[in-house]
Write a protein that holds these residues in place. Sequence first.
Motif, short mmCIF file in Angstrom:
data_model
loop_
_atom_site.label_atom_id
_atom_site.label_comp_id
_atom_site.label_asym_id
_atom_site.label_seq_id
_atom_site.Cartn_x
_atom_site.Cartn_y
_atom_site.Cartn_z
N ARG A 92 50.54 34.66 36.78
CA ARG A 92 49.14 34.61 36.31
C ARG A 92 48.60 33.19 36.40
O ARG A 92 49.35 32.21 36.38
CB ARG A 92 49.05 35.07 34.85
CG ARG A 92 49.73 34.08 33.91
CD ARG A 92 49.13 34.02 32.53
NE ARG A 92 49.68 32.91 31.80
CZ ARG A 92 50.60 33.00 30.84
NH1 ARG A 92 51.08 34.17 30.48
NH2 ARG A 92 51.05 31.90 30.26
N ARG A 93 47.24 33.11 36.50
CA ARG A 93 46.61 31.79 36.41
C ARG A 93 46.11 31.55 34.99
O ARG A 93 46.23 30.47 34.45
CB ARG A 93 45.47 31.68 37.42
CG ARG A 93 46.02 31.41 38.83
CD ARG A 93 44.95 31.46 39.88
NE ARG A 93 44.52 32.84 40.11
CZ ARG A 93 43.82 33.24 41.15
NH1 ARG A 93 43.44 32.38 42.07
NH2 ARG A 93 43.46 34.51 41.30
N ASN A 94 45.52 32.59 34.40
CA ASN A 94 45.02 32.48 33.03
C ASN A 94 45.37 33.72 32.23
O ASN A 94 45.39 34.83 32.78
CB ASN A 94 43.49 32.34 33.03
CG ASN A 94 43.06 30.95 33.46
OD1 ASN A 94 43.32 29.97 32.78
ND2 ASN A 94 42.40 30.87 34.61
N ILE A 95 45.60 33.53 30.95
CA ILE A 95 45.71 34.68 30.04
C ILE A 95 44.28 35.17 29.80
O ILE A 95 43.37 34.37 29.59
CB ILE A 95 46.35 34.24 28.71
CG1 ILE A 95 47.83 33.91 28.91
CG2 ILE A 95 46.18 35.33 27.64
CD1 ILE A 95 48.55 33.42 27.66
N VAL A 96 44.10 36.49 29.89
CA VAL A 96 42.77 37.06 29.61
C VAL A 96 42.88 37.79 28.27
O VAL A 96 43.28 38.96 28.22
CB VAL A 96 42.34 38.01 30.75
CG1 VAL A 96 40.94 38.57 30.47
CG2 VAL A 96 42.36 37.28 32.09
N PHE A 97 42.57 37.09 27.21
CA PHE A 97 42.78 37.63 25.87
C PHE A 97 41.77 38.71 25.53
O PHE A 97 42.09 39.76 24.97
CB PHE A 97 42.68 36.48 24.85
CG PHE A 97 42.93 36.91 23.43
CD1 PHE A 97 44.17 37.39 23.05
CD2 PHE A 97 41.90 36.85 22.49
CE1 PHE A 97 44.40 37.79 21.73
CE2 PHE A 97 42.13 37.25 21.18
CZ PHE A 97 43.38 37.72 20.80
N ALA A 112 44.12 45.96 32.89
CA ALA A 112 44.71 44.63 33.07
C ALA A 112 43.74 43.78 33.88
O ALA A 112 42.93 44.32 34.64
CB ALA A 112 46.03 44.74 33.82
N PRO A 113 43.81 42.46 33.73
CA PRO A 113 42.91 41.62 34.53
C PRO A 113 43.17 41.79 36.03
O PRO A 113 44.30 42.03 36.45
CB PRO A 113 43.29 40.19 34.09
CG PRO A 113 44.14 40.34 32.88
CD PRO A 113 44.72 41.70 32.89
N GLY A 114 42.11 41.68 36.81
CA GLY A 114 42.24 41.62 38.26
C GLY A 114 42.12 40.16 38.69
O GLY A 114 42.19 39.24 37.86
N GLY A 115 41.89 39.97 39.98
CA GLY A 115 41.83 38.62 40.53
C GLY A 115 40.74 37.75 39.91
O GLY A 115 40.98 36.60 39.53
N ASP A 116 39.53 38.28 39.79
CA ASP A 116 38.41 37.49 39.24
C ASP A 116 38.66 37.13 37.78
O ASP A 116 38.37 36.02 37.33
CB ASP A 116 37.09 38.27 39.34
CG ASP A 116 36.69 38.50 40.78
OD1 ASP A 116 36.53 37.51 41.51
OD2 ASP A 116 36.57 39.67 41.19
N GLU A 117 39.20 38.10 37.06
CA GLU A 117 39.46 37.89 35.63
C GLU A 117 40.56 36.85 35.44
O GLU A 117 40.47 35.98 34.57
CB GLU A 117 39.87 39.22 34.97
CG GLU A 117 38.76 40.27 34.89
CD GLU A 117 38.46 40.99 36.21
OE1 GLU A 117 39.32 40.96 37.11
OE2 GLU A 117 37.37 41.60 36.33
N ASP A 118 41.58 36.94 36.28
CA ASP A 118 42.70 35.99 36.23
C ASP A 118 42.20 34.56 36.48
O ASP A 118 42.63 33.60 35.86
CB ASP A 118 43.72 36.41 37.30
CG ASP A 118 44.92 35.49 37.37
OD1 ASP A 118 45.51 35.23 36.31
OD2 ASP A 118 45.27 35.05 38.49
N LEU A 119 41.24 34.46 37.41
CA LEU A 119 40.70 33.15 37.78
C LEU A 119 39.84 32.58 36.64
O LEU A 119 39.91 31.39 36.32
CB LEU A 119 39.84 33.33 39.03
CG LEU A 119 39.57 32.13 39.91
CD1 LEU A 119 40.88 31.49 40.33
CD2 LEU A 119 38.77 32.55 41.14
#
Length: 256
Positions: A92-97, A112-119
């Motif tokens: 992951r790049r970021n936790i999406v809380f 679950a987060p996708g690519g945009d959300e992870d970014l």
Amino acid sequence: MADNEIERKELRILANSLKERILVDQELGAPLSWLKTGKKDSVVNTFESLPIVVSKNEKTGGDDAAGGHGAMLERVRADLGDCRRCKLAGSRRNIVFGEGSPEAELVFVGEAPGGDEDLQGKPFVGRAGQLLTKIILAMGLKREDVYICNILKCRPPQNRNPLPEEIASCEPFLIRQLEALRPRVICALGSFAAHTLIQSDVPITALRGRFHDYQGIPLMPTYHPAYLLRNPGAKKQVWEDVQKIMELLGKKKAGT
Ligand code: URA
């Protein structure tokens, strides 16, 4: 990694999530309740029959003493920390809380987060997220009025389906998030969210359209916005589902 090393790691993950789950249940005052129930398809037809949790307008002294929804949410976020409880931490790049109003009456739970959300570290900001925003607006609400989160806080590689051990690691934090928010209604977006929250394996096609019970909170399962992008014909059913949510919240149906 050798097979038995992987097994040991998986067992450690499971043991840790079991420990966290027990702590959460103790906090909720229902220790090990989930062991007694097993899989279920708990349909709620009348809201009067629900063992209602404390609603936004009926805050107890205990809740205030705990610091309110926002402070409770912050504690959950702090406990999650720079989570390394499952292997998604490695990619992951970021936790999406999650984001939105701690006072939200309505919470959307996705997969679950996708690519945009992870970014961006924010839930539902990609194409599916834009569609969700449109649905929220059509309900006469703004994104800031609701709270949006996911079953998993980290993106699975190539957006593959969440694995059981990933759900087991993340679920205690979702449970605490929902307990902190105490919304009046939850909308589960797609099968993973619905199955995880109501502990059912009934297909989403059969679950959607009626309220189920999540810890005394009415939960409406509906199709995931990503599914709607592929199957626009299903928008009509989602619209019917969210109108039921609006009715429950006592809001006038949009367009009526
Ligand atoms: N799909 C999800 O389930 N969650 C997101 O945050 C984005 C896409």
